[in-house]
Design a protein around this motif. Structure first.
Motif, PDB file in Angstrom:
ATOM      1  N   TYR A   1      22.882  10.301 -24.769  1.00  0.00           N
ATOM      2  CA  TYR A   1      23.876  11.599 -25.070  1.00  0.00           C
ATOM      3  C   TYR A   1      23.273  12.707 -24.596  1.00  0.00           C
ATOM      4  O   TYR A   1      21.979  13.169 -24.137  1.00  0.00           O
ATOM      5  N   SER A   2      23.723  13.155 -25.211  1.00  0.00           N
ATOM      6  CA  SER A   2      22.720  15.328 -25.219  1.00  0.00           C
ATOM      7  C   SER A   2      21.989  15.546 -26.864  1.00  0.00           C
ATOM      8  O   SER A   2      22.941  15.186 -27.812  1.00  0.00           O
ATOM      9  N   LEU A   3      21.544  16.836 -26.709  1.00  0.00           N
ATOM     10  CA  LEU A   3      21.183  17.221 -28.061  1.00  0.00           C
ATOM     11  C   LEU A   3      22.411  18.318 -28.051  1.00  0.00           C
ATOM     12  O   LEU A   3      22.591  18.388 -29.819  1.00  0.00           O
ATOM     13  N   GLN A   4      23.333  18.692 -27.046  1.00  0.00           N
ATOM     14  CA  GLN A   4      24.530  18.545 -27.960  1.00  0.00           C
ATOM     15  C   GLN A   4      25.592  17.957 -28.863  1.00  0.00           C
ATOM     16  O   GLN A   4      26.464  18.611 -29.475  1.00  0.00           O
ATOM     17  N   ASP A   5      24.882  16.799 -28.346  1.00  0.00           N
ATOM     18  CA  ASP A   5      25.774  16.107 -29.577  1.00  0.00           C
ATOM     19  C   ASP A   5      25.292  15.127 -30.645  1.00  0.00           C
ATOM     20  O   ASP A   5      25.866  14.983 -31.531  1.00  0.00           O
TER      21      ASP A   5
ATOM     22  N   LYS B   1      30.939  14.112 -34.652  1.00  0.00           N
ATOM     23  CA  LYS B   1      29.242  14.625 -34.247  1.00  0.00           C
ATOM     24  C   LYS B   1      28.270  13.300 -34.985  1.00  0.00           C
ATOM     25  O   LYS B   1      28.499  12.795 -35.697  1.00  0.00           O
TER      26      LYS B   1
ATOM     27  N   VAL C   1      18.490   9.470 -28.140  1.00  0.00           N
ATOM     28  CA  VAL C   1      19.250  10.735 -27.132  1.00  0.00           C
ATOM     29  C   VAL C   1      19.360  10.261 -26.071  1.00  0.00           C
ATOM     30  O   VAL C   1      20.778   9.761 -25.399  1.00  0.00           O
TER      31      VAL C   1
ATOM     32  N   GLU D   1      24.156  16.675 -34.800  1.00  0.00           N
ATOM     33  CA  GLU D   1      25.292  17.499 -35.594  1.00  0.00           C
ATOM     34  C   GLU D   1      24.265  18.401 -36.281  1.00  0.00           C
ATOM     35  O   GLU D   1      23.652  19.702 -36.739  1.00  0.00           O
TER      36      GLU D   1
ATOM     37  N   SER E   1      13.954  23.462 -38.538  1.00  0.00           N
ATOM     38  CA  SER E   1      14.989  23.613 -37.563  1.00  0.00           C
ATOM     39  C   SER E   1      14.662  23.341 -36.610  1.00  0.00           C
ATOM     40  O   SER E   1      12.779  23.666 -36.265  1.00  0.00           O
TER      41      SER E   1
ATOM     42  N   GLY F   1      15.972  24.126 -31.802  1.00  0.00           N
ATOM     43  CA  GLY F   1      17.776  24.534 -32.164  1.00  0.00           C
ATOM     44  C   GLY F   1      18.501  23.808 -32.974  1.00  0.00           C
ATOM     45  O   GLY F   1      19.790  23.931 -33.507  1.00  0.00           O
ATOM     46  N   LEU F   2      18.397  22.603 -33.611  1.00  0.00           N
ATOM     47  CA  LEU F   2      19.215  21.471 -34.351  1.00  0.00           C
ATOM     48  C   LEU F   2      18.547  22.235 -36.177  1.00  0.00           C
ATOM     49  O   LEU F   2      17.809  21.978 -36.255  1.00  0.00           O
TER      50      LEU F   2
END
Length: 278
Positions: free
Chosen positions: A52-56, A2, A47, A58, A73, A76-77
């Protein structure tokens, strides 16, 4: 693997970089306002730029003077805060692919960082209070100019030799390891009729020569004369960089200026956290 995002939260500018390992996927910067809002804005911009997205993402690695104001945080990261000296040193060797070096981190002031064993051993060995803050402070007081870009434009039209005294001016020739054209007294020739362009050139030369002098002393002490890395925004200012290069060349040192030197802290922070060393 990631993506890790490194963010250098500075007082005037915040810089961000997205990495996979040592590979830089994207960079961006914006003026610092509210540290959290600026960091979120840069994260979103990177992003989108990468598709990409925030899920990519880490992890977010934070360094810089205002990073302590940010939470653990963001969106949420996970956020990891990294020591700025270690980040700058790591960023210098990551950007140059060297295992050891003296990294000269030129920001508001200047820090000298010894890096050994590919970044496993990093030590702050000194520095000087002369740096970007000195440029702005002297420029504002002496020239009424608060913009670095305007100062640089003026300096490139001026000649520091019309406001500095050289070794040759004082002793008539070179002395010791100094040639006759080396500076003996920064701004020692300033007079009532000195032009603002020459004063600007004198200011940029003063900053470059002070940084060069402390850099050479540290590099020679550490045996790293052939591995001096210049990072920070000052490395992108032509008249200051020219002064540094000329002065170090007189001592037999050829400094390395990597691509994206202004992103060294962000790169180092992101890389350290991605390999579990943040």
């Amino acid at each position: 693997m990631k993506v890790a995002v490194g963010i250098d939260v500075g007082g005037s500018t915040t810089k961000a970089v997205a990495l996979k390992g040592k590979d830089i996927l994207g960079v961006s910067e914006m003026p610092s306002s509210d540290p959290l809002a600026t960091s979120i804005g840069l994260l979103g911009k990177l992003v989108v730029m990468m598709g990409y997205s925030l899920q990519d993402v880490e992890v977010i690695a934070l360094a810089g003077g205002r990073s302590s104001q940010l939470p653990d945080s963001i969106l949420g990261l996970r956020v990891v805060k990294v020591n700025e000296i270690k980040a700058a040193g790591t960023g210098g060797v990551v950007l140059t692919n060297l295992d050891e070096a003296l990294v000269v981190s030129m920001g508001t002031g200047t820090a000298l960082i010894e890096v050994r064993n590919g970044g496993k051993n990093i030590r702050h060995v000194g520095g000087t209070g002369v740096g970007g803050g000195t440029l702005i402070g002297l420029s504002r007081k002496m020239l009424g100019v608060s913009s670095v870009s305007v100062l640089v434009e003026m300096a490139e039209r001026g000649d520091s030799k019309r406001v500095d005294l050289t070794v040759g001016d004082i002793v008539g020739d070179g002395i010791g390891m100094l040639s006759a054209d080396m500076t003996a007294s920064n701004l020692g020739r300033v007079g009532d009729t000195s032009s603002i362009e020459d004063l600007a050139a004198g200011i940029t030369n003063l900053v470059g020569e002070v940084i060069s002098s402390v850099t050479y002393l540290a590099a020679s002490k550490l045996g790293l004369e052939d591995r001096v890395i210049l990072v920070g925004r000052i490395a992108k200012l032509p008249p200051v960089l020219k002064s540094i290069q000329k002065t170090l060349a007189s001592f037999g040192v050829k400094p390395i200026v990597p691509k994206l030197p202004e992103y060294a802290v962000a790169v180092g922070a992101g890389y350290m956290v991605s390999i579990g060393e943040g």
